[in-house]
Design an enzyme around this catalytic site. Structure first.
Site, PDB file in Angstrom:
ATOM      1  N   GLY A 284      -5.070  -6.681   0.518  1.00  0.00           N
ATOM      2  CA  GLY A 284      -5.562  -5.816   1.580  1.00  0.00           C
ATOM      3  C   GLY A 284      -4.661  -4.615   1.747  1.00  0.00           C
ATOM      4  O   GLY A 284      -4.075  -4.128   0.783  1.00  0.00           O
ATOM      5  N   GLU A 285      -4.566  -4.103   2.967  1.00  0.00           N
ATOM      6  CA  GLU A 285      -3.730  -2.953   3.336  1.00  0.00           C
ATOM      7  C   GLU A 285      -4.259  -1.621   2.811  1.00  0.00           C
ATOM      8  O   GLU A 285      -3.777  -0.566   3.190  1.00  0.00           O
ATOM      9  CB  GLU A 285      -2.283  -3.101   2.836  1.00  0.00           C
ATOM     10  CG  GLU A 285      -1.513  -4.275   3.381  1.00  0.00           C
ATOM     11  CD  GLU A 285      -0.077  -4.294   2.880  1.00  0.00           C
ATOM     12  OE1 GLU A 285       0.333  -3.346   2.171  1.00  0.00           O
ATOM     13  OE2 GLU A 285       0.649  -5.254   3.191  1.00  0.00           O
ATOM     14  N   GLY A 286      -5.227  -1.638   1.889  1.00  0.00           N
ATOM     15  CA  GLY A 286      -5.622  -0.435   1.181  1.00  0.00           C
ATOM     16  C   GLY A 286      -4.968  -0.342  -0.177  1.00  0.00           C
ATOM     17  O   GLY A 286      -5.041   0.690  -0.855  1.00  0.00           O
TER      18      GLY A 286
ATOM     19  N   GLU B  52      -6.525  -2.126   5.854  1.00  0.00           N
ATOM     20  CA  GLU B  52      -6.450  -2.838   7.132  1.00  0.00           C
ATOM     21  C   GLU B  52      -5.230  -3.738   7.161  1.00  0.00           C
ATOM     22  O   GLU B  52      -4.642  -4.058   6.133  1.00  0.00           O
ATOM     23  CB  GLU B  52      -7.721  -3.648   7.390  1.00  0.00           C
ATOM     24  CG  GLU B  52      -8.275  -4.413   6.183  1.00  0.00           C
ATOM     25  CD  GLU B  52      -7.366  -5.465   5.610  1.00  0.00           C
ATOM     26  OE1 GLU B  52      -6.709  -6.178   6.424  1.00  0.00           O
ATOM     27  OE2 GLU B  52      -7.281  -5.594   4.382  1.00  0.00           O
TER      28      GLU B  52
ATOM     29  N   VAL C   4       0.830  -1.209   0.000  1.00  0.00           N
ATOM     30  CA  VAL C   4       0.000   0.000   0.000  1.00  0.00           C
ATOM     31  C   VAL C   4       0.860   1.254   0.000  1.00  0.00           C
ATOM     32  O   VAL C   4       0.510   2.251  -0.654  1.00  0.00           O
ATOM     33  CB  VAL C   4      -0.975   0.018   1.194  1.00  0.00           C
ATOM     34  CG1 VAL C   4      -0.253   0.123   2.535  1.00  0.00           C
ATOM     35  CG2 VAL C   4      -1.974   1.159   1.054  1.00  0.00           C
TER      36      VAL C   4
END
Length: 359
Positions: free
Chosen positions: A317-319, A175, A99
């Site tokens: 994930g992570e954005g 997240e 991210v």
């Protein structure tokens, strides 16, 4: 101090008059009507958001990454050690994760927020909103108390609103938390009414021979905690996690400012489902970045009535997906603000109308 209910009541409606003006403007641009497809619809959607004052534009960009551990990790639903949450959060502060790289490419700042990492001391460099050292094990107890969920929602909403006051006009959610696809699946199953086996996936490469256990854990969590699908806070508190609560808070906070928020993947869909139960008015502010490869993604998006812009087979994930899609938002703004108009040219196209921003 405002309560959660007070803040939820401040979420403004999308402005249909501004969207109508934007539609006429776009139809009068130097192109056939509708030829830029969903980019046109996106520009019109942005024009209707009160926080952008009727003109699609992007100021500062921010991706807020909510980091937390989950008690349900103890049930064997993830293969990564729980310590990876803290290690990867530290890596985010160094700018070396997926991210961070994608956000830098998009010109966005990443805010790494500890809402529930299981370490003895706060991690230097993280924004500290920690509620507890990880959520409860949803297979045997609620994830958290309702009070904890409401307080974290309120804290994140207020933090998001402060960022908006400081010039952020485009938010992305992300997240980080080992085992967090398990509570996310529990939320999706609860709110959509679909069976756990329809929405539980492999997360971060869970071996397929362990999938049956993960499905059983989700089923047990729902049966034990009995979350009310009509009450988003109840669902988050009983079968969610602090990272999921935090993402819902960003969505509610951005919407309360009349500003767009880019969803990421499966975890963000789950948080959006809960947030929309709290305030259906936020839905027009949610922009789906990409289709997560996680099982249950289509079910969640269908329930939200959202169609993602990208399908990159991503499930990091992570954005990461939110950061990747930020240039699409900027492209929608660019065509709206920078394209020429048919009225100023010698071209006449059937179906096009004269641009009129003031009518």
């Amino acid at each position: 101090m405002q309560t959660l209910a007070d803040l939820l009541n401040t979420i403004p409606a999308i402005d249909p008059a501004a969207m109508s003006r934007a539609q006429r403007h776009i139809d009068g641009l130097l192109k056939p009507v509708g030829s830029l497809g969903r980019l046109e619809a996106l520009a019109i959607q942005l024009a209707g958001m009160p926080g952008l004052n009727g003109i699609p534009h992007v100021g500062k960009k921010a991706v807020l990454v909510m980091c937390a551990d989950h008690g349900v990790w103890e049930e064997g639903v993830a293969i990564s050690p729980k310590e990876v949450t803290a290690i990867q959060a530290e890596n985010m502060t160094r700018g070396t994760t997926g991210v961070c790289v994608l956000a830098a490419q998009a010109g966005a700042n990443v805010y790494v927020i500890d809402v529930g990492i299981d370490t003895a001391e706060p991690i230097p460099g993280l924004i500290n909103m920690r509620v507890a050292r990880g959520s409860g094990n949803i297979a045997s107890a609620p994830a958290m108390s309702r009070h904890q969920a409401e307080k974290l929602l309120l804290d994140v909403i207020c933090y998001t609103r402060e960022l908006a006051k400081n010039g952020v006009t485009l938010f992305g959610v992300g997240e980080l938390g080992m085992a967090n696809t398990t509570p996310a699946a529990a939320i999706v199953s609860t709110i959509t009414g679909r069976a756990p086996e329809e929405v539980v996936g492999i997360g971060a490469n869970l071996p397929t021979d362990k999938l049956a256990n993960k499905i059983d854990v989700v089923r047990r969590a729902i049966t034990l905690n009995q979350p009310n699908p009509q009450d988003g806070v109840d669902v988050l508190a009983k079968v969610g996690g602090f990272d999921l609560v935090g993402m819902a808070g960003v969505m509610l906070g951005a919407a309360s400012c009349g500003l767009p928020v880019l969803l990421d993947g499966f975890l963000s869909y789950a948080a959006a489902l809960a947030a929309c139960q709290m305030s259906p008015a936020i839905k027009p502010y949610l922009i789906p970045s990409h289709l997560s490869a996680e099982k249950g993604a289509r079910i969640a998006l269908s329930h939200l009535g959202l169609e993602p812009f990208l399908n990159m087979e991503m499930r990091l994930g992570e954005g990461s997906g939110a950061a990747l899609a930020m240039p699409i938002i900027e492209a929608a703004c660019a065509i709206y603000n920078n394209m020429g108009e048919l009225a100023a040219s010698n071209i006449v196209l059937p179906g096009n109308t004269t641009s009129d921003l003031n009518s």
